[in-house]
Enzyme design. Structure first.
Site, mmCIF file in Angstrom:
data_model
loop_
_atom_site.group_PDB
_atom_site.id
_atom_site.type_symbol
_atom_site.label_atom_id
_atom_site.label_comp_id
_atom_site.label_asym_id
_atom_site.label_seq_id
_atom_site.Cartn_x
_atom_site.Cartn_y
_atom_site.Cartn_z
ATOM 1 N N GLU A 87 -13.364 -3.796 2.725
ATOM 2 C CA GLU A 87 -11.914 -3.735 2.924
ATOM 3 C C GLU A 87 -11.444 -2.287 2.775
ATOM 4 O OE1 GLU A 87 -7.924 -5.782 0.930
ATOM 5 O OE2 GLU A 87 -9.731 -5.536 -0.276
ATOM 6 N N LYS B 161 -4.369 -9.286 7.073
ATOM 7 C CA LYS B 161 -4.538 -10.014 5.819
ATOM 8 C C LYS B 161 -3.334 -10.906 5.528
ATOM 9 C CE LYS B 161 -5.781 -8.987 0.967
ATOM 10 N NZ LYS B 161 -5.977 -7.859 0.028
ATOM 11 N N CYS C 93 -10.524 -10.166 1.299
ATOM 12 C CA CYS C 93 -10.404 -10.091 -0.154
ATOM 13 C C CYS C 93 -9.602 -11.247 -0.784
ATOM 14 C CB CYS C 93 -9.805 -8.735 -0.536
ATOM 15 S SG CYS C 93 -10.186 -8.236 -2.250
#
Length: 258
Positions: A44, A110, A144
């Site tokens: 990431e 995300k 994540c």
């Protein structure tokens, strides 16, 4: 012959808010990747570290890194994926790109921005999941904090690979290990997690634990070192497991809405 997808996970330290230094470092590491690899996975925010001040970098750096990814993918004839801070139309996104050697690319923003670190105040959250097909495998890439939300990751669309890129700190790495294995088991899919190591300027330490789990939750590769991990994903394994254990047939049917 069974279909296979060979993946390389690059686990390393990152230069803080220095896109060029990170691109240069990853270029050297990618040059060392085995020639028979199909897909290279980076962490990431691989060109900056997990920064909450993306304005410290030029807003053009996201586009520069996308162009770099396209060039590397074409040059190496391998797909390449990872997330970066990306500025677009007045907003910052934590955006993952999945780039193919033919110049085609896919993007995912995300969904679950990390409120504990203030990510939700800096980066605009995404709205849609991405499921793409590459070399016969259906891949769902996430980022994540998305790992903590099983509904968002749920295999409602028959993907083969669930993929997480992360900057997941050492203090909570037990959760990382546990949830990656759980996502593999409950979704009857390969689950890949690529994390970083080292320390960042935000005061966080990272211990890696990048890994690949098969659809039964078995660990195929794992490391805490600065290294490149390799794994081969096999369609026959998925077909056999899903054929014998028809758990996905009993999954709850639902749709995701905002």
């Amino acid at each position: 012959m069974a279909k296979e997808l060979k993946v390389a996970l690059i686990q390393t330290a990152l230069f803080w808010e220095d896109p060029q230094a990170n691109r240069d470092a990853f270029y050297e590491k990618i040059n060392g990747v085995s020639t028979d690899v199909d897909l290279i996975i980076l962490p990431e925010m691989f060109h900056s570290g997990f920064t909450m001040t993306p304005n410290h970098m030029d807003d053009s750096e996201g586009q520069k890194t996308l162009e770099w990814m396209l060039q590397i993918s074409r040059q190496e004839q391998k797909a390449l994926t990872g997330s970066i801070p990306f500025y677009e139309n007045g907003d910052y996104f934590n955006r993952l790109y999945f780039v193919e050697p033919n110049g085609k690319y896919h993007q995912y923003d995300k969904r679950h921005t990390f409120t504990l670190a203030g990510e939700s105040e800096v980066y605009k959250g995404g709205k849609k999941r991405l499921v793409l097909e590459y070399k016969g495998f259906r891949i769902c890439p996430l980022i994540c904090y998305d790992l903590r939300f099983p509904v968002w990751a749920r295999n409602t669309v028959d993907y083969d690979v669930l993929l997480f890129v992360a900057n997941w700190p050492k203090t909570r790495v037990y959760a990382w290990d546990t949830l990656l294995a759980a996502r593999a088991i409950e979704n009857m899919a390969y689950c890949i997690g690529v994390n970083r190591i080292g320390n960042d300027d935000g005061g966080y330490e990272y211990s890696g634990h990048s890994a690949v789990y098969d659809s039964l939750g078995k660990t195929l590769v794992f490391s805490e070192e600065d290294t490149i991990l390799y794994a081969t994903l096999n369609k026959a394994h998925l077909d056999e497991t899903r054929g014998k254990l028809k758990f996905l047939q009993d999954r709850d049917r639902f749709s995701l809405e905002d």
